[in-house]
Design a protein around this motif. Sequence first.
Motif, PDB file in Angstrom:
ATOM      1  N   VAL A  65      -4.113  -3.622   3.567  1.00 34.25           N
ATOM      2  CA  VAL A  65      -4.072  -4.428   2.356  1.00 34.25           C
ATOM      3  C   VAL A  65      -5.469  -4.444   1.749  1.00 34.25           C
ATOM      4  O   VAL A  65      -6.469  -4.557   2.457  1.00 34.25           O
ATOM      5  N   HIS A  66      -5.533  -4.304   0.416  1.00 32.02           N
ATOM      6  CA  HIS A  66      -6.809  -4.195  -0.293  1.00 32.02           C
ATOM      7  C   HIS A  66      -7.007  -5.417  -1.183  1.00 32.02           C
ATOM      8  O   HIS A  66      -6.136  -5.761  -1.984  1.00 32.02           O
ATOM      9  N   VAL A  67      -8.145  -6.073  -1.037  1.00 36.25           N
ATOM     10  CA  VAL A  67      -8.488  -7.252  -1.829  1.00 36.25           C
ATOM     11  C   VAL A  67      -9.739  -6.954  -2.651  1.00 36.25           C
ATOM     12  O   VAL A  67     -10.761  -6.521  -2.091  1.00 36.25           O
ATOM     13  N   PRO A  74       1.312   1.126   5.028  1.00 32.56           N
ATOM     14  CA  PRO A  74       1.740  -0.276   4.906  1.00 32.56           C
ATOM     15  C   PRO A  74       0.985  -1.258   5.789  1.00 32.56           C
ATOM     16  O   PRO A  74       1.102  -2.472   5.574  1.00 32.56           O
ATOM     17  N   GLN A  75       0.231  -0.760   6.745  1.00 30.08           N
ATOM     18  CA  GLN A  75      -0.553  -1.666   7.588  1.00 30.08           C
ATOM     19  C   GLN A  75      -1.910  -2.000   6.977  1.00 30.08           C
ATOM     20  O   GLN A  75      -2.744  -2.624   7.637  1.00 30.08           O
ATOM     21  N   ALA A 117      -6.725   2.707   1.283  1.00 36.71           N
ATOM     22  CA  ALA A 117      -5.584   1.836   1.571  1.00 36.71           C
ATOM     23  C   ALA A 117      -4.275   2.599   1.440  1.00 36.71           C
ATOM     24  O   ALA A 117      -3.352   2.433   2.251  1.00 36.71           O
ATOM     25  N   LYS A 118      -4.177   3.453   0.438  1.00 41.63           N
ATOM     26  CA  LYS A 118      -2.966   4.252   0.257  1.00 41.63           C
ATOM     27  C   LYS A 118      -2.752   5.188   1.436  1.00 41.63           C
ATOM     28  O   LYS A 118      -1.625   5.347   1.933  1.00 41.63           O
ATOM     29  N   PRO A 143      -3.353  -3.468  11.732  1.00 46.57           N
ATOM     30  CA  PRO A 143      -3.589  -4.065  10.413  1.00 46.57           C
ATOM     31  C   PRO A 143      -5.041  -3.866   9.968  1.00 46.57           C
ATOM     32  O   PRO A 143      -5.975  -4.079  10.747  1.00 46.57           O
ATOM     33  N   PRO A 150      -4.147 -11.457   0.826  1.00 51.86           N
ATOM     34  CA  PRO A 150      -4.327 -11.517  -0.644  1.00 51.86           C
ATOM     35  C   PRO A 150      -4.167 -12.926  -1.188  1.00 51.86           C
ATOM     36  O   PRO A 150      -4.872 -13.315  -2.131  1.00 51.86           O
ATOM     37  N   LEU A 159      -7.778  -4.742   6.755  1.00 50.76           N
ATOM     38  CA  LEU A 159      -8.120  -5.482   5.534  1.00 50.76           C
ATOM     39  C   LEU A 159      -9.298  -4.792   4.871  1.00 50.76           C
ATOM     40  O   LEU A 159     -10.383  -4.683   5.451  1.00 50.76           O
ATOM     41  N   LEU A 210      -1.349  -9.637   7.267  1.00 49.42           N
ATOM     42  CA  LEU A 210      -1.399  -8.755   6.102  1.00 49.42           C
ATOM     43  C   LEU A 210      -0.874  -9.455   4.857  1.00 49.42           C
ATOM     44  O   LEU A 210      -1.438  -9.300   3.764  1.00 49.42           O
ATOM     45  N   ALA A 211       0.183 -10.228   5.006  1.00 52.21           N
ATOM     46  CA  ALA A 211       0.783 -10.885   3.851  1.00 52.21           C
ATOM     47  C   ALA A 211      -0.094 -12.017   3.314  1.00 52.21           C
ATOM     48  O   ALA A 211      -0.145 -12.265   2.101  1.00 52.21           O
TER      49      ALA A 211
END
Length: 507
Positions: free
Chosen positions: A436-438, A433-434, A428-429, A407, A474, A409, A470-471
């Motif tokens: 996540v971009h904030v 899927p592991q 991030a792309k 994962p 954000p 971040l 990950l969920a």
Amino acid sequence: MCNSATAPALAVPLLACLPAPAEAAGAATLPGLSLQPCRLKGVEVGARCGVLKRPLDPSKPDGVQIDLHVAVLPAVARNPKPDPVFFLAGGPGQSAIELAGTVQRITARLLNRRDIVLVDQRGTGDSAPLRCDDQAPTRSLRDSADPAQEAALLVRCRERLQKLPYGDLRQFTTPIAMADLEAVRKALGYGQINLMGGSYGTRAGLDYLRQFPQQVRRLVLDGVAPPDMVLPLSFSTDAQAALDALFGDCERNAACHAQYPALRSQWQQILASLPREVTLPQPMTGREEKVTLTRDMLTGVVRLPLYAPWLAAGLPLAVQEASEGRFAGLVGLGLGAAGGGRGLGIASGMHFSVVCAEDVPRMPLGTDKPGADFGDGQARMYQRACTDWPRGELPPAFYEIHPSTAPVLLLSGAFDPVTPPRHAARVAKALGPQAVHVVVPNSGHGVMAQGCMRDVVYRFINQDDAAKALADAPKDAGCTRLLPRPPALLPLQQAPATSPAASGAAS
């Protein structure tokens, strides 16, 4: 960065357990690395420090050796978690150990159950340092503003560094440094580790993930500077976007626009008037000097306050004063952001060893166009500096980012002038899927130290369930959604008697 790829002043820009704290009073001896009790500047808890020998040239393991300096802040809890947090500094050229006080504050909650490990990357701190110490803080502004003198200083520094026992400047690339980091992990007896990187430290973190993916439990990247970024080109593009955003916000904010109704046109008038002779105080001595101010010099110092919105809040007033012939505020704001003549703690030799090997050769491949105001001054400076700088070899895979199994971040400040969200979004792309971009609103370069973001990072690393980590990130970062941009600074005689909020929240 710096904490980003900011050029130095010349260019004017985070398994087996270690013993618990109760055992930390004595030395801990591990394979190839002996840790002794030590105190770190700005750190409230006792640390342990040691030196790991590493070959200067990885292809010659029995050749010249360098000392890699390591510091460990032991977890406070008696039964710590087995996975420590390694902090990767920015620059390139910053010392992780010299940032120990800041790192401790950012990782205070993590430190309760996890060791924090700081490694001075080769070329920084006391790890085979590549510092250029030729500039005194009291050096005249006229000399500092002379590109020929600056270039000559860098040449003399390079020649001096090359005479050191570890003076092969080709051996200071990011991939070699991340192999060093893996050696530290092994020597300390850890299994999987968590990494936190800021600015250039994000490039380092991505390369560690590339080389040693199975050793990464979590990765936090703050102000993402990917390996394919081509720093000298992106400097201009991203700084232009940040300055345009500041002007646009001021135009949309009633209080700011009322005070600075012609801000954008005043800025253009200033640029059109250059070069021109101005009188400025030397930041350390206060002595006034006459200096020929050029466009590259001015945009170089204006870029630095954009790193932090609370500093950028002073730009409207400084631009207005400069349009009336008073440049001390505008230049002083930039020099203050650069350390007021004391520098940013960047080891310039390491900085150029990285950028000359990893970025400058790829400039013809870059797609970023120079900003209309900032131009290509930074790119030209790096091209000149790197002409004779020895360049390390890099594996083609260094520039590739593949899907991550750990994962990740990624954090961005919405108004970051050097590592804005566009870079993190691309990474991030690629990570899949592991990742996540904030994006933190109304923020500049480096956001993980801001208020609730420390808790966001803590929860991401501390959460045992990878999918939940990950969920939740954000959602946890929703605490920043009301973060305002600091209001534009007003002239003293017009400052309101009420709270700053009364003036509106934009500059």
